[in-house]
Write a protein that holds these residues in place. Structure first.
Motif, short mmCIF file in Angstrom:
data_model
loop_
_atom_site.label_atom_id
_atom_site.label_comp_id
_atom_site.label_asym_id
_atom_site.label_seq_id
_atom_site.Cartn_x
_atom_site.Cartn_y
_atom_site.Cartn_z
N ARG A 1 0.82 -1.21 0.00
CA ARG A 1 0.00 0.00 0.00
C ARG A 1 0.85 1.25 0.00
O ARG A 1 0.51 2.24 -0.62
CB ARG A 1 -0.94 0.00 1.22
N GLU A 2 1.98 1.21 0.68
CA GLU A 2 2.85 2.39 0.76
C GLU A 2 3.62 2.62 -0.54
O GLU A 2 3.78 3.75 -0.99
CB GLU A 2 3.84 2.24 1.92
N LEU A 3 4.07 1.52 -1.16
CA LEU A 3 5.03 1.67 -2.27
C LEU A 3 4.46 1.40 -3.67
O LEU A 3 5.15 1.63 -4.66
CB LEU A 3 6.22 0.73 -2.04
N SER A 4 3.22 0.90 -3.76
CA SER A 4 2.73 0.44 -5.08
C SER A 4 2.78 1.52 -6.15
O SER A 4 3.13 1.25 -7.29
CB SER A 4 1.31 -0.12 -4.95
N SER A 5 2.43 2.76 -5.80
CA SER A 5 2.43 3.81 -6.84
C SER A 5 3.85 4.13 -7.30
O SER A 5 4.09 4.36 -8.49
CB SER A 5 1.73 5.08 -6.33
N LYS A 6 4.82 4.12 -6.34
CA LYS A 6 6.23 4.36 -6.73
C LYS A 6 6.74 3.23 -7.61
O LYS A 6 7.43 3.45 -8.60
CB LYS A 6 7.11 4.44 -5.47
N VAL A 7 6.37 2.01 -7.20
CA VAL A 7 6.80 0.83 -7.97
C VAL A 7 6.23 0.90 -9.38
O VAL A 7 6.92 0.70 -10.37
CB VAL A 7 6.35 -0.47 -7.25
N ARG A 8 4.93 1.20 -9.47
CA ARG A 8 4.26 1.31 -10.77
C ARG A 8 4.97 2.32 -11.66
O ARG A 8 5.28 2.04 -12.83
CB ARG A 8 2.80 1.73 -10.55
N ASP A 9 5.25 3.51 -11.13
CA ASP A 9 5.91 4.56 -11.92
C ASP A 9 7.29 4.12 -12.39
O ASP A 9 7.71 4.41 -13.52
CB ASP A 9 6.00 5.85 -11.11
N ALA A 10 8.02 3.42 -11.49
CA ALA A 10 9.36 2.95 -11.85
C ALA A 10 9.29 1.92 -12.97
O ALA A 10 10.10 1.93 -13.91
CB ALA A 10 10.05 2.36 -10.63
N VAL A 11 8.29 1.02 -12.90
CA VAL A 11 8.12 -0.02 -13.93
C VAL A 11 7.77 0.63 -15.28
O VAL A 11 8.36 0.32 -16.32
CB VAL A 11 7.02 -1.03 -13.52
N ILE A 12 6.83 1.59 -15.24
CA ILE A 12 6.41 2.25 -16.49
C ILE A 12 7.56 3.03 -17.11
O ILE A 12 7.74 3.05 -18.33
CB ILE A 12 5.17 3.15 -16.23
N ALA A 13 8.39 3.65 -16.25
CA ALA A 13 9.57 4.39 -16.75
C ALA A 13 10.51 3.44 -17.48
O ALA A 13 11.05 3.78 -18.55
CB ALA A 13 10.29 5.07 -15.59
N LEU A 14 10.69 2.22 -16.93
CA LEU A 14 11.57 1.24 -17.59
C LEU A 14 10.96 0.76 -18.91
O LEU A 14 11.67 0.58 -19.90
CB LEU A 14 11.80 0.03 -16.67
N ILE A 15 9.63 0.57 -18.91
CA ILE A 15 8.97 0.14 -20.16
C ILE A 15 9.16 1.21 -21.25
O ILE A 15 9.48 0.90 -22.40
CB ILE A 15 7.46 -0.14 -19.92
N ASP A 16 8.99 2.47 -20.89
CA ASP A 16 9.18 3.56 -21.85
C ASP A 16 10.62 3.62 -22.35
O ASP A 16 10.86 3.91 -23.52
CB ASP A 16 8.77 4.90 -21.23
N GLN A 17 11.57 3.36 -21.41
CA GLN A 17 12.98 3.34 -21.81
C GLN A 17 13.19 2.26 -22.87
O GLN A 17 13.88 2.47 -23.87
CB GLN A 17 13.87 3.00 -20.60
N GLU A 18 12.59 1.10 -22.62
CA GLU A 18 12.74 0.00 -23.57
C GLU A 18 12.11 0.37 -24.91
O GLU A 18 12.65 0.07 -25.98
CB GLU A 18 12.09 -1.27 -23.02
N ARG A 19 10.96 1.06 -24.88
CA ARG A 19 10.30 1.47 -26.13
C ARG A 19 11.17 2.43 -26.93
O ARG A 19 11.09 2.47 -28.16
CB ARG A 19 8.96 2.15 -25.80
N GLU A 20 11.99 3.17 -26.22
CA GLU A 20 12.89 4.12 -26.90
C GLU A 20 14.17 3.44 -27.39
O GLU A 20 15.05 4.09 -27.95
CB GLU A 20 13.26 5.28 -25.96
N GLY A 21 14.27 2.14 -27.12
CA GLY A 21 15.42 1.39 -27.65
C GLY A 21 16.47 1.01 -26.63
O GLY A 21 17.48 0.38 -26.99
N ASP A 22 16.29 1.38 -25.35
CA ASP A 22 17.28 1.01 -24.33
C ASP A 22 17.09 -0.44 -23.90
O ASP A 22 16.00 -1.00 -24.01
CB ASP A 22 17.14 1.92 -23.09
N GLN A 23 18.18 -1.00 -23.39
CA GLN A 23 18.15 -2.36 -22.85
C GLN A 23 17.65 -2.29 -21.40
O GLN A 23 18.13 -1.46 -20.63
CB GLN A 23 19.59 -2.90 -22.88
N VAL A 24 16.68 -3.12 -21.01
CA VAL A 24 16.23 -3.14 -19.62
C VAL A 24 16.22 -4.58 -19.12
O VAL A 24 16.24 -5.52 -19.91
CB VAL A 24 14.82 -2.52 -19.44
N ASP A 25 16.18 -4.70 -17.78
CA ASP A 25 16.17 -6.03 -17.17
C ASP A 25 14.74 -6.58 -17.17
O ASP A 25 13.93 -6.26 -16.30
CB ASP A 25 16.71 -5.91 -15.73
N ARG A 26 14.45 -7.39 -18.20
CA ARG A 26 13.09 -7.90 -18.34
C ARG A 26 12.70 -8.87 -17.22
O ARG A 26 11.55 -8.92 -16.80
CB ARG A 26 12.93 -8.60 -19.69
#
Length: 741
Positions: free
Chosen positions: A145-170
């Motif tokens: 409950r405390e961290l879910s929104s931060k976790v969500r934003d961090a995950v979405i940021a990584l997905i966007d990075q991958e969409r831009e062509g960066d390598q991420v830890d899948r």
């Protein structure tokens, strides 16, 4: 026997022992060099808790242990887990979360084993949450409950990075998203509400920006390549780390932003849109367009509309070319241009049917578009002829001896198949049938048919396409001719067996059944004596076969071979019966006037002018005419041209061609009137009372397979049926008809 009384375990003592076990578990999880639980330690923990739960009240401590179980998690999370997570951010926080979640599940598993007796009896009796669920709920309530929104934003940021062509830890992303799923304990609510909703919004925003740039700078094929690549990558993301339930929703967002929003702009791009791809035969790009838009609801409709318009335009170009060529007859010898038109329409159909099958996966919406496009230009009048007539002429050219189309047997079969497919687009199928029947009759009667098998083949194809009624007369004609040959053989036997009966001329008679064949003009031609004897002999023979049938002689279809004895040599002349009758008159007279010939033969002026024209004014001048003009008039005088000569020993003298089109159209119009009458009576007989609009509509539907009835013609037939007392108008409502039995 000795009974040993076990010492009662007090709460504080038991809890202290239990606390030591929990501490050891925490140290193991924190990696503080603690050894794993031995089986003895495990059994001791289990037994201690078991004993505390099974002592007689007031020493049954099940409730206190159940609470202690939850406290153990709360305390560990608050003191150790949360502080370690709060100090980390972004990817580091995600890694820590995955580790802590894995440890937490280990802790739940071990403590659930230690406290197993509680689960089996205390929890089930009191209907309390199971130990496993309590352990997971602690993590959810305190950490998630405390961290879910931060976790969500961090995950979405990584997905966007991958969409831009960066390598991420899948693997990391998969593990983090696994927490969103597992925390729901069998429900997808947490994954969907706390992660998926925001992720989908972000996806839409991401691709909205991309699409707005690409649509401006890229050609249609390039844009589609990018769109296809994006969709493939998003599908790939689902298979690697997103939950499978996200696939449809995710792809829908991407399709909406990349395709739905820009459908018209993409398809109508000036030099690279759908029209350009069709024009330039870009098969791969068209296949890609189909693949992309087939996944979009109603996405294929605009593609099919462009396809239909393009094919229509291509067809209209062919119509215009045929019109232009026809107006310049010097270039197109004797109707060859019309043959070229049909051939080009067949090629056009082959080309775009291949597109429908290969590029558009045989989809019904494209079959419909192709059909509607062909119906537009296949029903145009081309160079004064209907497509029905042109198609019949094209078939005739393929099937008759010496036609301009020199094709192998296989190619002929293939072409006939394609012609029958084209017929499906023509609304005046009855007109085609009548023209085809006329031409078939000429091929059969004058032995012009190149191959009987091909004749039967096209009839079977037409029967398949249009039904048995469509081909019944044509099939009757083919059968008739076989019977006629048999009849001729019997006639020959009759002559051989009766030497006294001698017609004096080699005679072949083809007996036909009136109903099957086109109607031919029969005249009261006064035959020369030589021919009269032939007719009488055959009549006698035929009466020996049947008494109930009446022979009507159609002289206009007959041919005669006669020897013309000219000064230079004897030449065999192949003529029509009428022409032969004219020439035979000159055996008895050297000179004959127009009126004398007319009187002797009993012919109408139109027919006689055509005959004399062919014999005196055309290529072969068998008769000399006075005055020597190009046309025949009723004041002319004719004499046999004994000086006529030709390098050939055998020549065919043709009659000037008659335009049969008008007669065919008149016959078809007459048949249509009968068909409309029959349809109206059929409908009214079953319905008894019907409104005008409904009657017209049902009539059009009934007759539509053979021809497209004109509404005015239907109205006229209704009026006629009213005057003939088949129908009557309702006295109150003139638009309502009643059937009169």
């Amino acid at each position: 026997m000795t009974i040993t009384q076990m010492k009662t375990l007090e709460l504080e003592e038991g809890l202290e022992f239990m606390q030591r076990g929990i501490m050891k578990l925490k140290n193991i999880l924190e990696g503080k060099g603690e050894s794993q639980f031995s089986s003895e330690e495990y059994m001791l923990m289990y037994t201690t808790i078991y004993n505390m739960c099974t002592q007689k009240p007031p020493h049954d401590y099940s409730q206190q242990l159940y609470e202690k179980y939850k406290e153990a998690f709360d305390e560990y999370i608050s003191s150790t887990v949360l502080p370690s997570l709060r100090e980390k951010h972004d990817e580091f926080m995600l890694r820590e979360l995955v580790t802590r979640w894995a440890n937490h599940k280990v802790m739940v598993r071990w403590l659930s084993r230690f406290f197993h007796y509680l689960d089996r009896y205390f929890v089930s009796r009191r209907s309390l949450p199971a130990l496993n669920d309590v352990g997971l709920t602690c993590f959810r309530d305190l950490v998630y409950r405390e961290l879910s929104s931060k976790v969500r934003d961090a995950v979405i940021a990584l997905i966007d990075q991958e969409r831009e062509g960066d390598q991420v830890d899948r693997a990391l992303l998969k593990n983090v998203l696994g927490i969103f799923v597992e925390i729901g304990m069998g429900q997808m609510d947490y994954y969907e509400n706390d992660f998926e909703v925001t992720m989908l919004k972000d996806t839409a925003a991401f691709y909205s920006i991309k699409a707005s740039n690409w649509i401006v700078q890229d050609s249609c094929p390039d844009y589609m390549l990018k769109a296809e690549d994006c969709l493939r990558k998003e599908k790939d993301r689902v298979s690697h780390y997103l939950h499978s339930s996200s696939e449809i929703k995710l792809l829908d967002k991407v399709q909406t932003e990349l395709l739905v929003t820009y459908t018209n702009q993409l398809l109508e791009k000036e030099h690279s849109g759908c029209r350009a791809l069709l024009r330039d035969d870009k098969v791969d790009d068209l296949s890609r367009m189909y693949r992309l838009f087939s996944k979009v609801p109603k996405g294929l409709d605009p593609v099919a509309n462009v396809f239909k318009q393009h094919v229509t335009d291509e067809g209209m170009v062919l119509v215009q070319q045929a019109e232009d060529a026809a107006s310049n007859r010097a270039e197109s010898a004797g109707g060859l241009q019309e043959q070229v038109f049909v051939r080009k329409v067949i090629e056009l159909h082959d080309k775009y049917m291949a597109y429908v099958n290969d590029c558009f996966s045989n989809n019904t919406i494209f079959h419909k578009a192709l059909k509607e496009a062909f119906e537009v230009f296949c029903n145009k009048i081309v160079a004064g002829s209907s497509s029905a007539e042109l198609l019949a002429s094209y078939c005739d050219n393929i099937l008759k001896k010496g036609g301009s189309e020199k094709l192998s047997d296989e190619a002929i079969e293939d072409t006939l198949d394609k012609v029958v497919k084209l017929l499906a687009y023509i609304s005046d199928k009855d007109l085609f049938a009548e023209f085809y029947r006329k031409k078939l009759s000429r091929r059969l009667l004058f032995d012009k048919s190149a191959n009987d098998d091909h004749e039967r083949l096209i009839l079977s194809k037409l029967k398949q396409q249009c039904g048995g009624q469509f081909t019944s007369k044509m099939e009757g004609m083919v059968t008739d001719l076989t019977l006629a040959k048999e009849n001729q053989n019997n006639f020959q036997d009759y002559l051989n067996n009766n030497p006294v009966v001698n017609p004096g001329i080699d005679l072949t008679v083809t007996v036909l059944t009136t109903g099957f064949w086109p109607s031919y003009k029969s005249s009261d031609l006064s035959l020369p004596a030589e021919m009269v004897k032939c007719v009488e002999v055959f009549k006698e023979f035929y009466e020996t076969k049947t008494k109930h049938r009446k022979l009507t002689w159609i002289y206009s279809l007959g041919t005669c071979n006669i020897n013309g004895k000219f000064e230079s040599k004897t030449i065999e002349l192949i003529l029509g019966t009428y022409q032969a009758a004219v020439l035979l008159l000159f055996n008895a007279s050297d000179r004959l006037s127009y009126s004398e010939i007319k009187a002797q033969l009993n012919l109408a002026d139109d027919d006689l002018v055509r005959l004399l024209q062919s014999l005196s004014c055309a290529k072969y001048k068998i008769l000399n005419k006075e005055p020597n003009t190009k046309t025949v008039s009723d004041n002319d005088v004719f004499e046999f041209n004994s000086k006529f000569t030709d390098r050939m020993r055998r020549i065919r003298i043709p009659l000037p061609p008659v335009d049969e089109r008008k007669k065919v159209v008149e016959d078809v119009d007459k048949d249509r009137r009968y068909a409309i009458d029959a349809s109206i009576v059929r409908i009214m007989k079953s319905r008894k009372v019907l409104g005008h609009q409904q009657l017209v509509l049902e009539c059009v539907q009934q007759l539509g397979r053979m021809f497209k009835p004109d509404v005015k013609a239907i109205k006229k037939r209704i009026e006629d049926l009213i005057t003939r007392d088949y129908l009557e108008r309702d006295k109150e409502n003139p638009n309502l008809y009643k059937y009169l039995a």
